[in-house]
Design a protein around this motif. Structure first.
Motif, PDB file in Angstrom:
ATOM      1  N   GLY A  96       0.814  -1.201   0.000  1.00 53.29           N
ATOM      2  CA  GLY A  96       0.000   0.000   0.000  1.00 53.29           C
ATOM      3  C   GLY A  96       0.849   1.252   0.000  1.00 53.29           C
ATOM      4  N   THR A  97       0.167   2.389   0.173  1.00 56.76           N
ATOM      5  CA  THR A  97       0.830   3.690   0.111  1.00 56.76           C
ATOM      6  C   THR A  97       0.277   4.638   1.166  1.00 56.76           C
ATOM      7  OG1 THR A  97      -0.772   4.508  -1.515  1.00 56.76           O
ATOM      8  CG2 THR A  97       1.262   3.526  -2.385  1.00 56.76           C
ATOM      9  N   VAL A  98       1.099   5.621   1.524  1.00 58.62           N
ATOM     10  CA  VAL A  98       0.691   6.754   2.351  1.00 58.62           C
ATOM     11  C   VAL A  98       1.118   7.982   1.567  1.00 58.62           C
ATOM     12  CG1 VAL A  98       0.937   7.966   4.555  1.00 58.62           C
ATOM     13  CG2 VAL A  98       1.106   5.462   4.481  1.00 58.62           C
ATOM     14  N   GLN A  99       0.147   8.809   1.182  1.00 56.30           N
ATOM     15  CA  GLN A  99       0.461   9.971   0.364  1.00 56.30           C
ATOM     16  C   GLN A  99      -0.186  11.210   0.962  1.00 56.30           C
ATOM     17  OE1 GLN A  99      -0.184   9.466  -3.826  1.00 56.30           O
ATOM     18  NE2 GLN A  99       1.577  10.784  -4.125  1.00 56.30           N
ATOM     19  N   SER A 100       0.633  12.246   1.154  1.00 55.54           N
ATOM     20  CA  SER A 100       0.140  13.492   1.737  1.00 55.54           C
ATOM     21  C   SER A 100      -0.867  14.173   0.826  1.00 55.54           C
ATOM     22  CB  SER A 100       1.291  14.469   1.977  1.00 55.54           C
ATOM     23  OG  SER A 100       2.136  13.988   2.980  1.00 55.54           O
ATOM     24  N   ALA A 101      -1.814  14.850   1.451  1.00 56.00           N
ATOM     25  CA  ALA A 101      -2.727  15.718   0.719  1.00 56.00           C
ATOM     26  C   ALA A 101      -1.941  16.938   0.250  1.00 56.00           C
ATOM     27  CB  ALA A 101      -3.880  16.137   1.633  1.00 56.00           C
ATOM     28  N   PRO A 102      -2.361  17.572  -0.846  1.00 58.25           N
ATOM     29  CA  PRO A 102      -1.659  18.769  -1.322  1.00 58.25           C
ATOM     30  C   PRO A 102      -1.550  19.820  -0.217  1.00 58.25           C
ATOM     31  CG  PRO A 102      -3.254  18.049  -2.948  1.00 58.25           C
ATOM     32  CD  PRO A 102      -3.490  17.214  -1.710  1.00 58.25           C
ATOM     33  N   GLY A 103      -0.347  20.338  -0.014  1.00 57.52           N
ATOM     34  CA  GLY A 103      -0.117  21.387   0.970  1.00 57.52           C
ATOM     35  C   GLY A 103       0.125  20.903   2.384  1.00 57.52           C
ATOM     36  N   PHE A 104      -0.041  19.598   2.644  1.00 60.18           N
ATOM     37  CA  PHE A 104       0.184  19.098   4.000  1.00 60.18           C
ATOM     38  C   PHE A 104       1.678  18.973   4.261  1.00 60.18           C
ATOM     39  CE2 PHE A 104       0.830  15.887   7.256  1.00 60.18           C
ATOM     40  CZ  PHE A 104       0.012  16.399   8.253  1.00 60.18           C
ATOM     41  N   SER A 105       2.088  19.339   5.460  1.00 59.70           N
ATOM     42  CA  SER A 105       3.492  19.248   5.848  1.00 59.70           C
ATOM     43  C   SER A 105       3.593  18.496   7.171  1.00 59.70           C
ATOM     44  CB  SER A 105       4.081  20.655   6.007  1.00 59.70           C
ATOM     45  OG  SER A 105       5.434  20.577   6.357  1.00 59.70           O
ATOM     46  N   PRO A 106       4.528  17.564   7.302  1.00 64.30           N
ATOM     47  CA  PRO A 106       5.559  17.219   6.327  1.00 64.30           C
ATOM     48  C   PRO A 106       4.996  16.334   5.215  1.00 64.30           C
ATOM     49  CG  PRO A 106       5.801  15.848   8.276  1.00 64.30           C
ATOM     50  CD  PRO A 106       4.684  16.822   8.551  1.00 64.30           C
TER      51      PRO A 106
ATOM     52  N   ASP B 295       5.332  10.592   0.718  1.00 58.00           N
ATOM     53  CA  ASP B 295       4.921   9.745  -0.392  1.00 58.00           C
ATOM     54  C   ASP B 295       5.601   8.407  -0.141  1.00 58.00           C
ATOM     55  OD1 ASP B 295       4.067   8.578  -2.710  1.00 58.00           O
ATOM     56  OD2 ASP B 295       5.209   9.887  -4.058  1.00 58.00           O
ATOM     57  N   ALA B 296       4.960   7.537   0.637  1.00 61.50           N
ATOM     58  CA  ALA B 296       5.601   6.334   1.159  1.00 61.50           C
ATOM     59  C   ALA B 296       4.920   5.076   0.657  1.00 61.50           C
ATOM     60  CB  ALA B 296       5.567   6.363   2.691  1.00 61.50           C
ATOM     61  N   GLN B 297       5.690   3.997   0.649  1.00 60.87           N
ATOM     62  CA  GLN B 297       5.204   2.660   0.322  1.00 60.87           C
ATOM     63  C   GLN B 297       5.263   1.802   1.585  1.00 60.87           C
ATOM     64  OE1 GLN B 297       4.361   1.537  -2.934  1.00 60.87           O
ATOM     65  NE2 GLN B 297       4.518   3.696  -3.487  1.00 60.87           N
ATOM     66  N   PHE B 298       4.265   0.956   1.771  1.00 62.72           N
ATOM     67  CA  PHE B 298       4.345  -0.011   2.865  1.00 62.72           C
ATOM     68  C   PHE B 298       5.471  -0.991   2.567  1.00 62.72           C
ATOM     69  CE2 PHE B 298       0.170   1.533   3.852  1.00 62.72           C
ATOM     70  CZ  PHE B 298       0.058   1.363   5.216  1.00 62.72           C
ATOM     71  N   VAL B 299       6.195  -1.375   3.610  1.00 58.67           N
ATOM     72  CA  VAL B 299       7.270  -2.348   3.462  1.00 58.67           C
ATOM     73  C   VAL B 299       6.973  -3.548   4.348  1.00 58.67           C
ATOM     74  CG1 VAL B 299       9.015  -0.650   2.850  1.00 58.67           C
ATOM     75  CG2 VAL B 299       8.704  -1.227   5.243  1.00 58.67           C
ATOM     76  N   GLY B 300       7.481  -4.700   3.919  1.00 57.84           N
ATOM     77  CA  GLY B 300       7.214  -5.906   4.689  1.00 57.84           C
ATOM     78  C   GLY B 300       5.716  -6.155   4.727  1.00 57.84           C
ATOM     79  N   THR B 301       5.280  -6.709   5.798  1.00 61.84           N
ATOM     80  CA  THR B 301       3.851  -6.947   5.959  1.00 61.84           C
ATOM     81  C   THR B 301       3.411  -6.391   7.304  1.00 61.84           C
ATOM     82  OG1 THR B 301       4.233  -9.128   6.933  1.00 61.84           O
ATOM     83  CG2 THR B 301       3.868  -9.029   4.552  1.00 61.84           C
ATOM     84  N   GLY B 302       2.164  -6.069   7.379  1.00 60.76           N
ATOM     85  CA  GLY B 302       1.535  -5.669   8.625  1.00 60.76           C
ATOM     86  C   GLY B 302       0.283  -6.495   8.794  1.00 60.76           C
ATOM     87  N   ASN B 303      -0.437  -6.236   9.847  1.00 61.56           N
ATOM     88  CA  ASN B 303      -1.676  -6.961  10.094  1.00 61.56           C
ATOM     89  C   ASN B 303      -2.707  -6.041  10.709  1.00 61.56           C
ATOM     90  OD1 ASN B 303      -0.989  -9.737   9.357  1.00 61.56           O
ATOM     91  ND2 ASN B 303       0.407  -9.664  11.100  1.00 61.56           N
ATOM     92  N   ASP B 304      -3.959  -6.353  10.453  1.00 60.85           N
ATOM     93  CA  ASP B 304      -5.074  -5.707  11.117  1.00 60.85           C
ATOM     94  C   ASP B 304      -5.740  -6.783  11.968  1.00 60.85           C
ATOM     95  OD1 ASP B 304      -7.193  -4.146  11.931  1.00 60.85           O
ATOM     96  OD2 ASP B 304      -7.764  -3.517   9.909  1.00 60.85           O
ATOM     97  N   TYR B 305      -5.769  -6.560  13.266  1.00 59.96           N
ATOM     98  CA  TYR B 305      -6.340  -7.515  14.219  1.00 59.96           C
ATOM     99  C   TYR B 305      -7.771  -7.072  14.507  1.00 59.96           C
ATOM    100  CZ  TYR B 305      -1.439  -8.588  14.559  1.00 59.96           C
ATOM    101  OH  TYR B 305      -0.147  -8.916  14.240  1.00 59.96           O
ATOM    102  N   ILE B 306      -8.734  -7.894  14.118  1.00 60.67           N
ATOM    103  CA  ILE B 306     -10.140  -7.486  14.122  1.00 60.67           C
ATOM    104  C   ILE B 306     -10.965  -8.397  15.027  1.00 60.67           C
ATOM    105  CG2 ILE B 306     -12.200  -7.198  12.692  1.00 60.67           C
ATOM    106  CD1 ILE B 306     -10.340  -6.647  10.326  1.00 60.67           C
ATOM    107  N   HIS B 307     -11.757  -7.756  15.883  1.00 60.77           N
ATOM    108  CA  HIS B 307     -12.761  -8.455  16.685  1.00 60.77           C
ATOM    109  C   HIS B 307     -14.129  -7.893  16.320  1.00 60.77           C
ATOM    110  CE1 HIS B 307      -9.430  -9.555  19.446  1.00 60.77           C
ATOM    111  NE2 HIS B 307     -10.164 -10.627  19.619  1.00 60.77           N
TER     112      HIS B 307
END
Length: 166
Positions: free
Chosen positions: A40-50, A53-65
């Motif tokens: 996945g990706t994390v991308q700033s909205a126009p004008g947001f600081s800092p 423009d990032a890419q997810f690395v490795g794996t993560g998890n969502d733990y859901i109940h």
């Protein structure tokens, strides 16, 4: 009204997920499902600081109940994104299981996107990079939806805003 906070657009977070693994639970009233986050990706909205423009690395998890009544899911997701340096992100939240969301979790959703408005989250960040350290002291909230396309992995997309003085 004066004194109420406002929301400033901050990021769009797109998480690629695999189908959930039903782990179960011997001690809780609802079973744990673990949803692998495979990219996945994390991308700033126009004008947001800092700006990020990032890419997810490795794996993560969502733990859901699921709540005992089956009407809501409780999220607790963890992942790492890479933008010059690594940034850990965590979001917790609640998904109201409408028919569209239930179809996603059942694996029967049609192509398209579920509506925004049934999934709300709180994002936190952690990093060792001083350029992004201020993300750790801000409050971020988001709303999400699912994007389904036949033959492709499911995407969860969040529009995330920073809570600011109103």
């Amino acid at each position: 009204m004066s004194g109420f906070p406002s929301i400033q657009p901050a990021f769009t977070v797109r998480v690629i997920i695999d189908p959930p693994h039903a782990v179960g639970s011997a001690s809780r009233t609802t079973s744990l499902q673990v949803v692998p986050m495979t990219g996945g990706t994390v991308q700033s909205a126009p004008g947001f600081s800092p700006s990020i423009d990032a890419q997810f690395v490795g794996t993560g998890n969502d733990y859901i109940h699921a709540d005992p009544d089956g009407k809501h899911l409780r999220l607790n997701a963890h992942g790492i994104a890479n933008h010059i340096q690594l940034i850990y992100l965590n979001y917790t939240g609640v998904v109201a299981l409408g028919p569209a969301e239930a179809a996603v979790f059942a694996g029967t959703a049609s192509d398209g996107a579920t509506p925004f408005g049934n999934s709300f989250t709180h994002f936190t960040f952690e990093t060792g990079d001083e350029r992004y350290k201020e993300l750790e002291t801000r409050v971020f909230v988001g709303q999400g939806h699912f994007i389904i396309e036949t033959g492709k992995p499911t995407i969860v997309e969040y529009t995330v805003g920073q809570v600011v003085k109103g």
